[in-house]
Design a protein around this motif. Structure first.
Motif, PDB file in Angstrom:
ATOM      1  N   LEU A 232       1.795  19.741  -1.716  1.00  0.00           N
ATOM      2  CA  LEU A 232       0.441  18.826  -1.761  1.00  0.00           C
ATOM      3  C   LEU A 232       1.247  17.801  -3.455  1.00  0.00           C
ATOM      4  O   LEU A 232       0.668  16.666  -3.193  1.00  0.00           O
ATOM      5  N   PRO A 233       1.580  18.723  -4.840  1.00  0.00           N
ATOM      6  CA  PRO A 233       1.614  17.282  -5.247  1.00  0.00           C
ATOM      7  C   PRO A 233       2.789  17.062  -4.973  1.00  0.00           C
ATOM      8  O   PRO A 233       2.981  15.178  -5.232  1.00  0.00           O
ATOM      9  N   ILE A 234       3.953  16.880  -4.526  1.00  0.00           N
ATOM     10  CA  ILE A 234       4.541  16.353  -3.864  1.00  0.00           C
ATOM     11  C   ILE A 234       4.500  15.378  -3.704  1.00  0.00           C
ATOM     12  O   ILE A 234       5.070  14.038  -3.385  1.00  0.00           O
ATOM     13  N   GLN A 235       4.189  15.369  -1.505  1.00  0.00           N
ATOM     14  CA  GLN A 235       3.426  14.338  -0.795  1.00  0.00           C
ATOM     15  C   GLN A 235       2.603  12.938  -1.721  1.00  0.00           C
ATOM     16  O   GLN A 235       2.784  12.539  -1.418  1.00  0.00           O
ATOM     17  N   LEU A 236       2.425  13.758  -3.092  1.00  0.00           N
ATOM     18  CA  LEU A 236       0.711  12.946  -2.847  1.00  0.00           C
ATOM     19  C   LEU A 236       1.991  12.250  -4.119  1.00  0.00           C
ATOM     20  O   LEU A 236       1.540  10.915  -3.946  1.00  0.00           O
TER      21      LEU A 236
ATOM     22  N   ILE B 274       2.421   8.078  -2.995  1.00  0.00           N
ATOM     23  CA  ILE B 274       1.603   7.106  -4.813  1.00  0.00           C
ATOM     24  C   ILE B 274       2.997   6.187  -5.006  1.00  0.00           C
ATOM     25  O   ILE B 274       3.037   4.777  -5.690  1.00  0.00           O
ATOM     26  N   GLY B 275       4.257   6.911  -5.027  1.00  0.00           N
ATOM     27  CA  GLY B 275       5.594   5.939  -5.001  1.00  0.00           C
ATOM     28  C   GLY B 275       5.638   5.306  -4.369  1.00  0.00           C
ATOM     29  O   GLY B 275       5.863   3.882  -4.963  1.00  0.00           O
TER      30      GLY B 275
ATOM     31  N   LEU C  64       6.558   0.638   3.288  1.00  0.00           N
ATOM     32  CA  LEU C  64       6.423   1.262   2.296  1.00  0.00           C
ATOM     33  C   LEU C  64       5.276   1.618   2.216  1.00  0.00           C
ATOM     34  O   LEU C  64       4.857   2.411   2.009  1.00  0.00           O
ATOM     35  N   THR C  65       4.452   0.499   2.298  1.00  0.00           N
ATOM     36  CA  THR C  65       2.672   0.447   2.105  1.00  0.00           C
ATOM     37  C   THR C  65       2.431   1.311   3.152  1.00  0.00           C
ATOM     38  O   THR C  65       1.586   2.491   2.838  1.00  0.00           O
ATOM     39  N   PHE C  66       2.254   0.806   4.157  1.00  0.00           N
ATOM     40  CA  PHE C  66       1.661   1.302   5.567  1.00  0.00           C
ATOM     41  C   PHE C  66       2.212   3.439   5.417  1.00  0.00           C
ATOM     42  O   PHE C  66       0.690   3.962   5.176  1.00  0.00           O
ATOM     43  N   TRP C  67       3.325   3.635   4.654  1.00  0.00           N
ATOM     44  CA  TRP C  67       3.398   5.251   4.554  1.00  0.00           C
ATOM     45  C   TRP C  67       3.253   5.450   3.849  1.00  0.00           C
ATOM     46  O   TRP C  67       2.998   7.034   3.693  1.00  0.00           O
ATOM     47  N   GLY C  68       2.837   5.018   2.465  1.00  0.00           N
ATOM     48  CA  GLY C  68       2.805   5.681   1.395  1.00  0.00           C
ATOM     49  C   GLY C  68       0.990   6.083   1.388  1.00  0.00           C
ATOM     50  O   GLY C  68       0.577   6.844   1.747  1.00  0.00           O
ATOM     51  N   TRP C  69       0.306   5.239   2.198  1.00  0.00           N
ATOM     52  CA  TRP C  69      -1.092   5.703   2.359  1.00  0.00           C
ATOM     53  C   TRP C  69      -1.141   7.099   4.220  1.00  0.00           C
ATOM     54  O   TRP C  69      -1.943   7.790   3.470  1.00  0.00           O
ATOM     55  N   SER C  70      -0.412   6.752   4.654  1.00  0.00           N
ATOM     56  CA  SER C  70      -0.400   8.827   6.019  1.00  0.00           C
ATOM     57  C   SER C  70       0.130   9.283   4.783  1.00  0.00           C
ATOM     58  O   SER C  70      -0.262  10.572   4.896  1.00  0.00           O
ATOM     59  N   TYR C  71       1.071   9.015   3.714  1.00  0.00           N
ATOM     60  CA  TYR C  71       1.315  10.691   2.820  1.00  0.00           C
ATOM     61  C   TYR C  71      -0.104  10.874   1.991  1.00  0.00           C
ATOM     62  O   TYR C  71       0.143  12.125   2.176  1.00  0.00           O
TER      63      TYR C  71
END
Length: 585
Positions: free
Chosen positions: A160-164, A168-169, A277-284
């Protein structure tokens, strides 16, 4: 996942990799291949051990209740015959592995190609350090296995924290990456080390999540179907890296978009790196939220302690024969390192184009899967390290063929169908030899590993094997710049077109009036922007590739081949830890 039951991992490459074993091959393309590959023989060899560990880790485990006979049976039925809960958990595993493959495919595949227009080979060598966490995750995997919160769950405490943090990164990097790539290393811009640091962070998060997901796979699936964990891993990681490498490169390429998608040509692709990157950041972030709200993790028990695992590693490292195979792994890939790291970048430098590169990888992909099947069959018919030696010799030959392919790039700058076919065939052959080596050495590792500490033993060997393909890359890329000699010559103004004069005037770039070295990318860009002509006297790629192949031939003939055949002939007791004593030589 307890270290004793951990499956060995490869990733450099697709990459990888980054290193592979997943480490490649004729460049960053094959870095991905190495990183994508997983040590299936180990997973199969330790399936009963993994099933037992999974059963005992469950909250409901009791010695008073004998498991049903079906839980002891092998997996001899298809996916759709699995229980509904196993099918759902299989889908979750595929999703988590797929998400790991997204940033990994970018860092070890696509981004180095895109950087070639902005950075020198030496600077790309610095960026290659971003893939190191995948080759070194063995060193912190015991911590991920042993430190967790009972309230959150053993695996979710990390996932959970790693994916978050990863999400964000990726969101931040997506908003800044285009400007960073254009200004990195330039006056007033960020350093290459700073740019690399962001990607190192993403790969570090992926590598750590990989440890946690591997462990969760042992309790998500029922013991009788534990072998599907390797399938989920292979499908998910391969699909994620394929998406971020082949698919992204194609849609990011203006040539591909103008040829197949747009009616009106434009100077950019249909998909930018920042938008991707933005798309997959929100997906994460969305997947993390769903995992937190809707997925309950079974309570589990700690297996080995942190210091127990590190103690086992130290005992293994003190085995004389292990020290010999480690030395082989660390020097074996030097011979084809220039081919792995530079060939594809050099093709792009000459004008091969990212769309053609994506097409090459796309065509190579099914060959890599099919040839891997035959390599597995051959590893059973022949002794593993003899087959590995054949693959080694073939891979040295592949490096020379790759160099010839680069040297005959069409002087017109136009990629003809015949030349594209030559590149594809060269890449398929390079991948084939790489696959033979990987499958053979994986079989050898599975054969010699001490079953009492199989997970630690196999992961240690896989880590060293991956590291041998990762650590030389930084030095090889810097040597290409060092041996390259090129001079920027002033161009006669009468030879410039009106468009070139207008472009120089608008940019405010001073005209080139005196010759200077344009061996590295920044000087080459200044030369061309000022209307000069960058003429190459010596291409460092050819020098470094010949050096690497020569080192490979000498070390193979004088040390590597005799040593691996000698190690293969040893009885299995020569690889075991002595009971009741620290080590056995």
């Amino acid at each position: 996942m307890g270290a004793k039951s951990r499956r060995a991992k490869s990733p450099t490459t697709r990459s990888g990799s980054p290193g592979s074993g997943k480490a490649n091959s004729s460049s960053k393309m094959n870095t991905n291949v190495e990183v994508m590959r997983r040590n299936i023989p180990q997973a199969q060899d330790s399936s009963s051990e993994a099933a037992a560990a999974s059963l005992m880790a469950r909250e409901s485990f009791s010695l008073d209740n004998d498991p049903s006979p079906k839980e002891h049976e092998g997996n001899n039925h298809g996916f759709f015959d699995l229980p509904r809960q196993d099918r759902r958990n299989f889908g979750l595993l595929v999703l988590l592995y797929f998400l790991q493959g997204i940033p990994l495919g970018l860092a070890t595949g696509s981004v180095p190609f895109l950087l070639k227009n902005h950075m020198s080979y030496g600077e790309i060598g610095i960026f290659s350090l971003a893939s190191y966490p995948y080759s070194l995750k063995l060193f912190w995997s015991p911590i991920v296995d042993a430190v967790w919160s009972p309230k959150v769950g053993r695996r979710k405490s990390w996932i959970l924290p790693i994916q978050l943090l990863s999400g964000i990164g990726m969101l931040w990097l997506g908003s800044e990456v285009e400007a960073l790539m254009a200004t990195t290393g330039k006056p007033g811009g960020p350093t290459v080390w700073g740019f690399t640091g962001w990607w190192f962070f993403l790969v570090l998060m992926c590598a750590t999540q990989d440890i946690a997901v591997d462990g969760w796979a042992l309790t998500l699936l029922s013991p009788a179907n534990i072998s599907y964990a390797s399938t989920a891993q292979t499908v998910g990681l391969t699909a994620g890296q394929f998406m971020s490498y082949t698919v992204f490169l194609a849609f990011n390429s203006p040539d591909f978009a103008n040829r197949w998608i747009r009616p009106v040509p434009l100077d950019h692709g249909v998909l930018s790196l920042g938008g991707y990157l933005t798309f997959w950041g929100w997906s994460y972030i969305l997947v993390t939220l769903g995992l937190f709200l809707f997925k309950r993790e079974e309570r589990t028990k700690n297996e080995d302690g942190i210091f127990d695992v590190y103690s086992s590693m130290w005992k293994i490292l003190n085995l004389k024969n292990i020290q010999s195979i480690i030395l082989v792994h660390l020097i074996a890939k030097i011979g084809f390192q220039a081919n792995d790291a530079v060939t594809s970048l050099k093709l792009l430098d000459k004008g091969f184009g990212t769309s053609n590169m994506a097409l090459t990888v796309l065509i190579d992909f099914p060959f890599e899967i099919g040839l891997g099947y035959y390599a597995g069959k051959w590893s059973q018919q022949f002794t593993p390290m003899r087959l590995w030696s054949w693959g080694f010799a073939g891979r040295l030959l592949a490096a020379l063929i790759a160099q010839f392919t680069v040297s005959v790039f069409p002087s017109s700058g136009e990629v003809t169908p015949s030349y594209l076919l030559m590149v594809i065939l060269q890449h398929v052959f390079s991948t084939f030899t790489n696959t033979i080596m990987f499958v053979a050495v994986s079989a050898f590792h599975a054969k010699i590993a001490d079953p009492t500490i199989g997970g630690t033993y196999m992961t240690l060997l896989a880590t060293v094997c991956n590291l041998g393909g990762t650590f030389p890359r930084f030095f090889i890329l810097r040597l290409v710049d060092y041996f390259t000699s090129a001079t920027c010559l002033p161009n006669n103004l009468d030879n410039l077109t009106a468009a070139q004069r207008e472009k120089i005037a608008l940019a405010g770039t001073p005209l080139i009036k005196e010759p200077f070295s344009c061996a590295i990318q920044a000087d080459k860009e200044r030369c061309l922007a000022g209307g000069g002509v960058c003429e190459m006297q010596r291409d460092g790629y050819h020098v470094v590739n010949i050096m690497c192949v020569a080192i490979g031939v000498i070390t193979f003939a004088l040390y590597i081949r005799p040593k691996v055949l000698q190690l293969q002939a040893l009885p299995l007791r020569a690889w075991r830890l002595a009971s009741g004593s620290p080590v056995k030589h």
